[in-house]
Each structure stands twice: as structure tokens, then as C-alpha cells.
Design a protein around this motif. Structure first.
Motif, PDB file in Angstrom:
ATOM      1  N   LEU A  18       0.822  -1.211   0.000  1.00 27.35           N
ATOM      2  CA  LEU A  18       0.000   0.000   0.000  1.00 27.35           C
ATOM      3  C   LEU A  18       0.856   1.260   0.000  1.00 27.35           C
ATOM      4  O   LEU A  18       0.519   2.245  -0.659  1.00 27.35           O
ATOM      5  CB  LEU A  18      -0.960  -0.008   1.193  1.00 27.35           C
ATOM      6  CG  LEU A  18      -2.111  -1.007   1.121  1.00 27.35           C
ATOM      7  CD1 LEU A  18      -2.856  -1.073   2.455  1.00 27.35           C
ATOM      8  CD2 LEU A  18      -3.053  -0.664  -0.024  1.00 27.35           C
ATOM      9  N   MET A  19       1.969   1.239   0.733  1.00 27.31           N
ATOM     10  CA  MET A  19       2.872   2.397   0.733  1.00 27.31           C
ATOM     11  C   MET A  19       3.462   2.613  -0.656  1.00 27.31           C
ATOM     12  O   MET A  19       3.566   3.749  -1.113  1.00 27.31           O
ATOM     13  CB  MET A  19       3.997   2.198   1.756  1.00 27.31           C
ATOM     14  CG  MET A  19       3.562   2.378   3.194  1.00 27.31           C
ATOM     15  SD  MET A  19       3.070   4.062   3.584  1.00 27.31           S
ATOM     16  CE  MET A  19       4.647   4.893   3.573  1.00 27.31           C
ATOM     17  N   ALA A  20       3.837   1.530  -1.329  1.00 26.91           N
ATOM     18  CA  ALA A  20       4.402   1.655  -2.675  1.00 26.91           C
ATOM     19  C   ALA A  20       3.371   2.233  -3.637  1.00 26.91           C
ATOM     20  O   ALA A  20       3.690   3.090  -4.464  1.00 26.91           O
ATOM     21  CB  ALA A  20       4.899   0.297  -3.166  1.00 26.91           C
ATOM     22  N   ILE A  21       2.135   1.793  -3.513  1.00 29.36           N
ATOM     23  CA  ILE A  21       1.062   2.332  -4.354  1.00 29.36           C
ATOM     24  C   ILE A  21       0.812   3.791  -3.998  1.00 29.36           C
ATOM     25  O   ILE A  21       0.731   4.656  -4.869  1.00 29.36           O
ATOM     26  CB  ILE A  21      -0.219   1.491  -4.200  1.00 29.36           C
ATOM     27  CG1 ILE A  21      -0.012   0.101  -4.786  1.00 29.36           C
ATOM     28  CG2 ILE A  21      -1.413   2.186  -4.852  1.00 29.36           C
ATOM     29  CD1 ILE A  21      -1.069  -0.915  -4.391  1.00 29.36           C
ATOM     30  N   ILE A  65      13.242  -2.069   1.614  1.00 30.56           N
ATOM     31  CA  ILE A  65      13.008  -2.587   0.258  1.00 30.56           C
ATOM     32  C   ILE A  65      13.318  -1.506  -0.769  1.00 30.56           C
ATOM     33  O   ILE A  65      13.950  -1.771  -1.798  1.00 30.56           O
ATOM     34  CB  ILE A  65      11.569  -3.123   0.122  1.00 30.56           C
ATOM     35  CG1 ILE A  65      11.410  -4.407   0.945  1.00 30.56           C
ATOM     36  CG2 ILE A  65      11.204  -3.374  -1.341  1.00 30.56           C
ATOM     37  CD1 ILE A  65       9.975  -4.868   1.113  1.00 30.56           C
ATOM     38  N   GLY A  66      12.902  -0.284  -0.501  1.00 23.22           N
ATOM     39  CA  GLY A  66      13.219   0.823  -1.405  1.00 23.22           C
ATOM     40  C   GLY A  66      14.705   1.110  -1.467  1.00 23.22           C
ATOM     41  O   GLY A  66      15.263   1.333  -2.544  1.00 23.22           O
ATOM     42  N   LEU A  67      15.371   1.091  -0.312  1.00 24.23           N
ATOM     43  CA  LEU A  67      16.813   1.331  -0.288  1.00 24.23           C
ATOM     44  C   LEU A  67      17.578   0.220  -0.995  1.00 24.23           C
ATOM     45  O   LEU A  67      18.675   0.449  -1.530  1.00 24.23           O
ATOM     46  CB  LEU A  67      17.313   1.488   1.152  1.00 24.23           C
ATOM     47  CG  LEU A  67      16.897   2.769   1.864  1.00 24.23           C
ATOM     48  CD1 LEU A  67      17.365   2.752   3.318  1.00 24.23           C
ATOM     49  CD2 LEU A  67      17.421   4.002   1.145  1.00 24.23           C
ATOM     50  N   ALA A  68      17.009  -0.993  -1.015  1.00 24.78           N
ATOM     51  CA  ALA A  68      17.641  -2.120  -1.720  1.00 24.78           C
ATOM     52  C   ALA A  68      17.575  -1.951  -3.235  1.00 24.78           C
ATOM     53  O   ALA A  68      18.210  -2.703  -3.965  1.00 24.78           O
ATOM     54  CB  ALA A  68      16.987  -3.431  -1.303  1.00 24.78           C
ATOM     55  N   GLY A  69      16.808  -0.964  -3.686  1.00 29.51           N
ATOM     56  CA  GLY A  69      16.783  -0.671  -5.110  1.00 29.51           C
ATOM     57  C   GLY A  69      15.457  -0.889  -5.803  1.00 29.51           C
ATOM     58  O   GLY A  69      15.310  -0.567  -6.980  1.00 29.51           O
ATOM     59  N   PHE A  70      14.482  -1.427  -5.111  1.00 28.41           N
ATOM     60  CA  PHE A  70      13.177  -1.624  -5.731  1.00 28.41           C
ATOM     61  C   PHE A  70      12.484  -0.274  -5.882  1.00 28.41           C
ATOM     62  O   PHE A  70      12.478   0.541  -4.962  1.00 28.41           O
ATOM     63  CB  PHE A  70      12.325  -2.594  -4.904  1.00 28.41           C
ATOM     64  CG  PHE A  70      12.866  -3.991  -4.920  1.00 28.41           C
ATOM     65  CD1 PHE A  70      12.495  -4.865  -5.928  1.00 28.41           C
ATOM     66  CD2 PHE A  70      13.760  -4.419  -3.953  1.00 28.41           C
ATOM     67  CE1 PHE A  70      13.008  -6.158  -5.963  1.00 28.41           C
ATOM     68  CE2 PHE A  70      14.279  -5.704  -3.969  1.00 28.41           C
ATOM     69  CZ  PHE A  70      13.903  -6.577  -4.980  1.00 28.41           C
ATOM     70  N   GLY A  75       7.790   8.665  -7.350  1.00 25.72           N
ATOM     71  CA  GLY A  75       8.390   8.797  -8.669  1.00 25.72           C
ATOM     72  C   GLY A  75       9.022   7.515  -9.159  1.00 25.72           C
ATOM     73  O   GLY A  75       9.905   7.543 -10.013  1.00 25.72           O
ATOM     74  N   LEU A  76       8.580   6.382  -8.608  1.00 23.37           N
ATOM     75  CA  LEU A  76       9.121   5.060  -8.952  1.00 23.37           C
ATOM     76  C   LEU A  76      10.633   5.010  -8.767  1.00 23.37           C
ATOM     77  O   LEU A  76      11.363   4.460  -9.579  1.00 23.37           O
ATOM     78  CB  LEU A  76       8.731   4.665 -10.380  1.00 23.37           C
ATOM     79  CG  LEU A  76       7.226   4.490 -10.606  1.00 23.37           C
ATOM     80  CD1 LEU A  76       6.935   4.288 -12.080  1.00 23.37           C
ATOM     81  CD2 LEU A  76       6.670   3.344  -9.778  1.00 23.37           C
ATOM     82  N   SER A  77      11.100   5.591  -7.669  1.00 27.86           N
ATOM     83  CA  SER A  77      12.529   5.601  -7.381  1.00 27.86           C
ATOM     84  C   SER A  77      12.852   4.593  -6.287  1.00 27.86           C
ATOM     85  O   SER A  77      11.979   4.108  -5.583  1.00 27.86           O
ATOM     86  CB  SER A  77      12.976   7.006  -6.966  1.00 27.86           C
ATOM     87  OG  SER A  77      12.312   7.393  -5.784  1.00 27.86           O
TER      88      SER A  77
END
Length: 190
Positions: A18-21, A65-70, A75-77
Motif C-alpha cells: 500500500l505504501m508503494a502504491i 526494500i526501497g533502499l535495496a533498489g526496488f 516517482g518510482l525511485s
């Protein structure tokens, strides 16, 4: 230490998704240096519904998960370069926000408790995130011309209007979900 159940892991994963969305639903709308997202709403919901422990774990997992590169941040970063982003303070604040909101909500499960804890979380989010943004622009990021502390806070006015509305909505929805489902279910989260 409390054991992890399948429902706990599932709910943590759900709130990471949900956070990613929420980070990308409207993230291409940027005012000043601040993308307009639904992350604060979902971070509040995580703390309100999952409690302090699982809510904070969900937000920590989202960050890692975001820091791992996903590409799950605004901004889809994703990736380690986010660590020096002016908006990284908001990502960090979601962990503190979810923990604090969950802690307050665990002490007072009335509708007022849900709403008050939501607004405490919003205040923490803005204090931590906006101050991080200001200092990052002053120390390592390229600050726009005539950038000041007042400018940093002025950038937050438009997201603040949206976030005040969504904070009240989060408190009400979480209260109703908690009473309608989680309290009556054998699948209690916390």
C-alpha cells in the motif's frame, strides 16, 4: 518477544504494498520539492490497524526494500541515492509515525483516540520530514535560489491541506475497521 504469525507477516507485506502504491498514485505532481502522495495516509493506517510494533516494522520494511533498489518510493525511485534526497526524512518519519500512532491508539481505542493519534502522527511526519528537507537543501542538496526555512514550510502548505483531510479520514476508517473486523475476528493483529 511475541511470535510472528502468518497474519502478521501478511499484514506487514500488505502495508508495504500500500505504501508503494500510495507513493506513486499522484507522485508525479510535485510542488516545490515535495511530491504529493498518499504515503502519510497509509503510514497512519499501518500504525492504527497493526499497532506500534507491526506498524513500525511495516514502515521499516518499506524503507529497506526501497533502499535495496526496488522502485517503490515516490516517482518510482529506489536505491541508496534516496539517502541524500531532501524528502528522505519523510520516509524515515513513517517508522516513528507508525510506532507512535500505534502506541497512542493501543492506549485509547475510542474514535477520539484514533483521530488524536492520527494527528500526532501527522505532526511528527511534518516536523521530521520538513526539517530534514530544509537541512538537506542547506547542507548537501542544491537549494533553489532564495531558499529559506520559511520556503521549506511554505512548500508543505498544499500537501498539508490534503493530509489534514486524509488524517481525519484515516482515524475514522481505521476505527471502523478495527471495530467491524479486527475486534470480532480471530485474526487480531496485535
Amino acid at each position: 518477544m511475541k511470535k510472528w504469525r502468518a497474519i502478521d507477516i501478511t499484514m506487514v507485506a500488505l502495508f508495504v504494498a500500500l505504501m508503494a502504491i500510495g507513493a506513486n498514485v499522484t507522485s508525479f505532481l510535485v510542488i516545490g520539492g515535495v511530491p504529493i502522495t498518499l504515503q502519510t495516509f497509509f503510514a497512519l493506517m499501518a500504525g492504527l490497524l497493526l499497532g506500534k510494533r507491526l506498524g513500525a516494522v511495516a514502515m521499516l520494511c518499506y524503507m529497506l526494500i526501497g533502499l535495496a533498489g526496488f522502485p517503490i518510493f515516490s516517482g518510482l525511485s529506489g536505491g541508496l541515492r534516496i539517502l541524500i534526497s531532501p524528502t528522505f526524512g519523510f520516509i524515515l518519519s513513517y517508522i516513528l509515525l507508525a510506532f507512535t500512532v500505534g502506541w497512542i491508539r493501543e492506549k485509547n481505542s475510542s474514535l477520539a483516540g484514533f483521530i488524536i493519534s492520527s494527528f500526532v502522527g501527522l505532526i511528527l511526519n511534518y516536523l521530521f520530514g520538513t526539517n530534514w528537507m530544509y537541512f538537506s537543501y542547506k547542507w548537501w542538496a542544491q537549494a533553489p535560489d532564495s531558499f529559506s526555512y520559511a520556503v521549506a514550510w511554505s512548500w508543505m502548505l498544499i500537501p498539508l491541506i490534503k493530509d489534514i483531510i486524509f488524517t481525519a479520514v484515516a482515524g475514522i476508517i481505521a476505527y471502523r475497521l478495527n471495530n467491524a473486523y479486527f475486534k470480532r475476528s480471530s485474526l487480531k493483529i496485535h
